[in-house]
Design a protein around this motif. Structure first.
Motif, short mmCIF file in Angstrom:
data_model
loop_
_atom_site.label_atom_id
_atom_site.label_comp_id
_atom_site.label_asym_id
_atom_site.label_seq_id
_atom_site.Cartn_x
_atom_site.Cartn_y
_atom_site.Cartn_z
N VAL A 117 -6.90 6.30 -7.70
CA VAL A 117 -6.54 5.43 -6.58
C VAL A 117 -5.38 6.01 -5.76
O VAL A 117 -5.25 5.72 -4.55
CB VAL A 117 -6.24 4.01 -7.08
CG1 VAL A 117 -4.92 3.94 -7.82
CG2 VAL A 117 -6.29 3.00 -5.96
N ALA A 118 -4.55 6.84 -6.37
CA ALA A 118 -3.49 7.50 -5.60
C ALA A 118 -4.09 8.41 -4.54
O ALA A 118 -3.60 8.47 -3.41
CB ALA A 118 -2.59 8.30 -6.53
N THR A 119 -5.16 9.11 -4.89
CA THR A 119 -5.88 9.94 -3.91
C THR A 119 -6.54 9.06 -2.86
O THR A 119 -6.50 9.35 -1.67
CB THR A 119 -6.92 10.81 -4.62
OG1 THR A 119 -6.27 11.66 -5.56
CG2 THR A 119 -7.69 11.65 -3.61
N ASN A 159 3.32 3.25 -4.71
CA ASN A 159 4.30 3.66 -3.71
C ASN A 159 3.77 3.49 -2.28
O ASN A 159 4.53 3.43 -1.33
CB ASN A 159 4.70 5.13 -3.91
CG ASN A 159 5.47 5.34 -5.20
OD1 ASN A 159 6.27 4.49 -5.59
ND2 ASN A 159 5.22 6.46 -5.86
N GLN A 160 2.42 3.42 -2.17
CA GLN A 160 1.80 3.28 -0.85
C GLN A 160 1.07 1.96 -0.66
O GLN A 160 0.88 1.53 0.48
CB GLN A 160 0.80 4.42 -0.62
CG GLN A 160 1.43 5.81 -0.59
CD GLN A 160 0.46 6.85 -0.09
OE1 GLN A 160 0.04 6.83 1.06
NE2 GLN A 160 0.10 7.76 -0.96
N SER A 161 0.66 1.32 -1.73
CA SER A 161 -0.09 0.07 -1.59
C SER A 161 0.06 -0.77 -2.85
O SER A 161 0.01 -0.24 -3.97
CB SER A 161 -1.57 0.36 -1.33
OG SER A 161 -2.30 -0.84 -1.24
N THR A 162 0.21 -2.06 -2.65
CA THR A 162 0.31 -3.00 -3.77
C THR A 162 -0.73 -4.11 -3.69
O THR A 162 -0.70 -5.06 -4.47
CB THR A 162 1.72 -3.63 -3.82
OG1 THR A 162 1.97 -4.32 -2.58
CG2 THR A 162 2.78 -2.56 -4.03
N GLY A 163 -1.65 -3.97 -2.73
CA GLY A 163 -2.70 -4.98 -2.56
C GLY A 163 -2.38 -6.06 -1.56
O GLY A 163 -3.20 -6.99 -1.36
N ARG A 164 -1.23 -5.98 -0.91
CA ARG A 164 -0.83 -7.04 0.02
C ARG A 164 -1.85 -7.20 1.15
O ARG A 164 -2.29 -6.23 1.75
CB ARG A 164 0.54 -6.73 0.62
CG ARG A 164 1.09 -7.86 1.49
CD ARG A 164 2.47 -7.53 2.02
NE ARG A 164 3.43 -7.28 0.95
CZ ARG A 164 4.05 -8.24 0.26
NH1 ARG A 164 3.79 -9.52 0.54
NH2 ARG A 164 4.91 -7.94 -0.69
N GLY A 165 -2.23 -8.45 1.43
CA GLY A 165 -3.14 -8.75 2.51
C GLY A 165 -4.60 -8.81 2.11
O GLY A 165 -5.45 -9.19 2.93
N VAL A 166 -4.91 -8.46 0.87
CA VAL A 166 -6.30 -8.51 0.38
C VAL A 166 -6.45 -9.68 -0.58
O VAL A 166 -5.58 -9.92 -1.42
CB VAL A 166 -6.69 -7.20 -0.32
CG1 VAL A 166 -8.08 -7.30 -0.94
CG2 VAL A 166 -6.64 -6.04 0.66
N ALA A 187 -8.57 -3.32 -4.28
CA ALA A 187 -7.66 -4.08 -3.42
C ALA A 187 -6.52 -3.19 -2.93
O ALA A 187 -6.05 -3.32 -1.78
CB ALA A 187 -7.11 -5.28 -4.17
N LEU A 188 -6.06 -2.26 -3.77
CA LEU A 188 -5.02 -1.32 -3.35
C LEU A 188 -5.51 -0.46 -2.18
O LEU A 188 -4.78 -0.22 -1.21
CB LEU A 188 -4.61 -0.42 -4.51
CG LEU A 188 -3.97 -1.09 -5.73
CD1 LEU A 188 -3.64 -0.05 -6.80
CD2 LEU A 188 -2.72 -1.86 -5.35
N VAL A 189 -6.76 -0.02 -2.28
CA VAL A 189 -7.31 0.85 -1.23
C VAL A 189 -7.54 0.06 0.06
O VAL A 189 -7.18 0.52 1.15
CB VAL A 189 -8.62 1.50 -1.71
CG1 VAL A 189 -9.20 2.42 -0.62
CG2 VAL A 189 -8.39 2.31 -2.99
N TRP A 190 -8.11 -1.12 -0.06
CA TRP A 190 -8.42 -1.91 1.14
C TRP A 190 -7.15 -2.38 1.83
O TRP A 190 -7.09 -2.51 3.06
CB TRP A 190 -9.30 -3.10 0.79
CG TRP A 190 -10.38 -3.34 1.83
CD1 TRP A 190 -10.32 -3.05 3.16
CD2 TRP A 190 -11.67 -3.91 1.60
NE1 TRP A 190 -11.50 -3.41 3.78
CE2 TRP A 190 -12.34 -3.94 2.86
CE3 TRP A 190 -12.33 -4.42 0.49
CZ2 TRP A 190 -13.64 -4.45 3.01
CZ3 TRP A 190 -13.61 -4.92 0.64
CH2 TRP A 190 -14.25 -4.94 1.89
N ALA A 191 -6.10 -2.64 1.05
CA ALA A 191 -4.82 -3.02 1.65
C ALA A 191 -4.22 -1.86 2.45
O ALA A 191 -3.53 -2.07 3.45
CB ALA A 191 -3.85 -3.45 0.56
#
Length: 413
Positions: free
Chosen positions: A404-406, A118-125, A365-369
């Motif tokens: 990863v949600a946290t 809901n907050q990140s899908t990895g876009r841009g990484v 990748a989700l976190v870095w995005a």
């Protein structure tokens, strides 16, 4: 160095030239890949103050081209990436709104993946998968990489493994990026398969860009050209300013100074490197410990655990070098995570520390995005702060499972 080697070799083989010695060209690392036949040459190199290391590059026998396919398919991790029969909706996977299949281990109770989306899908990484390549018959890693909720990203299929050689002479066709093993395809799928409309399995970071590199024939890096291929893959990734994460689910028991140099080269350019802690037979996995190169300080070693959250997977290695774990064995039916098969949309399944590593790369990748301006050290801090063992690192499982949600929600201790 070439003059020293040539002088020793010509004592027994007077017709040799310097060109006959060089097995592979090098343009970045300060190494020479040479074919030598005489023990006196090795002794001279090891006695020279100009040489940091002189060691075997690989341990493979010279084998004819005709036996290579059989050799690859019989190797650990190869030959089984076909659709898995009997997968049960609601247990082995959840069907998402667009029809794609979310693996059982993407449930929030394990890593918080579906909430994190809901907050990140990895876009841009961009993630590099160093492995056995990717299947040219799997459209979800090709023409259908952007479909459904996956869009605006790129995929590149590269090869760094050189042609086979006998005494430094190449033979056979040039290598292609195509996966002849199946392992690389399954790793790419676990990390970043699209969230599409064709009913295939979705990866952890379904909007991350991907580079799959065919650097080896199989997951056991015993051949000289595999050492060369892996080393060149890390150099390639290190030189790419658009790459942030490198994932490699291959390794060996012995170290390689050349691969170490290449990994340090990539690490020195800010890349976050995940390597598999090791996968072997059930009876030996608990005895061996973390394999090379996951054992290096520049690598983040990852292993797999069962869905009870406390026990290593049957085939997974553990040890003090492990930093993170990923849930990847559902014990009730002995099910591993879903991923992409060599072709088609019906999912396959894959296990071991291999899938744990590729999955961890996707989670990261989700976190870095979510925090694109942060450094590798800052992203690692977020992963640790959101892990199950953040207050007391385990000697076997490191920081444990990352929620990863946290991590994408901004909670950092």
């Amino acid at each position: 160095m070439l003059a020293l080697i040539l002088a020793e070799e010509q004592k027994t083989h007077p017709g040799l030239t310097a060109a006959d010695l060089v097995a592979y060209d090098e343009s970045v690392l300060p190494v020479l890949d040479v074919t030598v036949r005489e023990l006196s040459t090795i002794k001279a190199l090891r006695a020279s103050g100009l040489v940091r290391y002189a060691e075997p590059m690989g341990y493979e026998p010279n084998r004819p081209e005709a036996s290579r396919t059989e050799s690859v398919l019989s190797s650990s991790g190869c030959g089984s990436n076909t659709a898995t029969a009997g997968l049960v909706a609601g247990a082995d996977f959840t069907v998402l709104s667009n029809g794609s299949k979310s693996s059982w281990n993407q449930a929030d109770q394990y890593h918080g993946v579906r909430t994190a989306w809901n907050q990140s899908t990895g876009r841009g990484v961009k993630v590099v998968i160093i492995d056995s390549g990717s299947s040219d018959a799997q459209e979800n890693l090709g023409s259908a990489f952007n479909q459904g909720l996956s869009s605006g990203r790129t995929i590149e299929r590269l090869v760094t493994m050189p042609r086979n050689t006998i005494f430094g002479i190449p033979y056979g066709d040039a290598e292609t990026p195509n996966d002849g093993c199946g392992h690389g395809t399954s790793m790419a799928g676990a990390c970043a398969a699209p969230r599409g409309t064709d009913g295939a399995a979705v990866g952890m970071a379904y909007n991350a860009s991907l580079i799959t590199v065919r650097a080896a024939e199989d997951v056991f890096l015993d051949a000289s050209r595999e050492v060369k291929g892996v080393s060149d893959a890390f150099i390639l990734a290190g030189n790419r300013a658009d790459v942030r994460i490198i994932s490699m689910s291959m390794g060996r028991l012995t170290s390689s100074s050349q691969m170490t140099d290449a990994i340090r080269y990539a690490y020195g350019r800010g890349k976050l490197i995940f390597c598999a802690a090791g996968t072997s037979f059930d009876w030996s996995a608990g005895l061996v410990g973390v394999i090379y190169p996951a054992s290096l300080p520049e690598a983040v070693a990852v292993t797999g655990v069962k869905d009870n959250l406390t026990t290593r997977c049957d085939e997974c290695h553990v040890g003090s070098d492990v930093e993170f774990t990923v849930v990847m064995q559902r014990t009730s039916v002995d099910r591993r995570p879903l991923t992409l098969a060599m072709s088609g949309d019906a999912p396959s399944t894959v296990g071991g520390s291999s899938v744990a590593t590729a999955s961890m790369a996707g989670l990261t990748a989700l976190v870095w995005a979510r925090y694109p301006t942060e450094t590798r050290a800052q992203i690692m801090s977020r992963l640790v702060a959101a892990s199950s063992n953040r207050s007391a690192r385990s000697s076997s499982f490191g920081w444990g499972r990352v929620n990863v949600a946290t991590a994408v929600g901004g909670l950092v201790n």
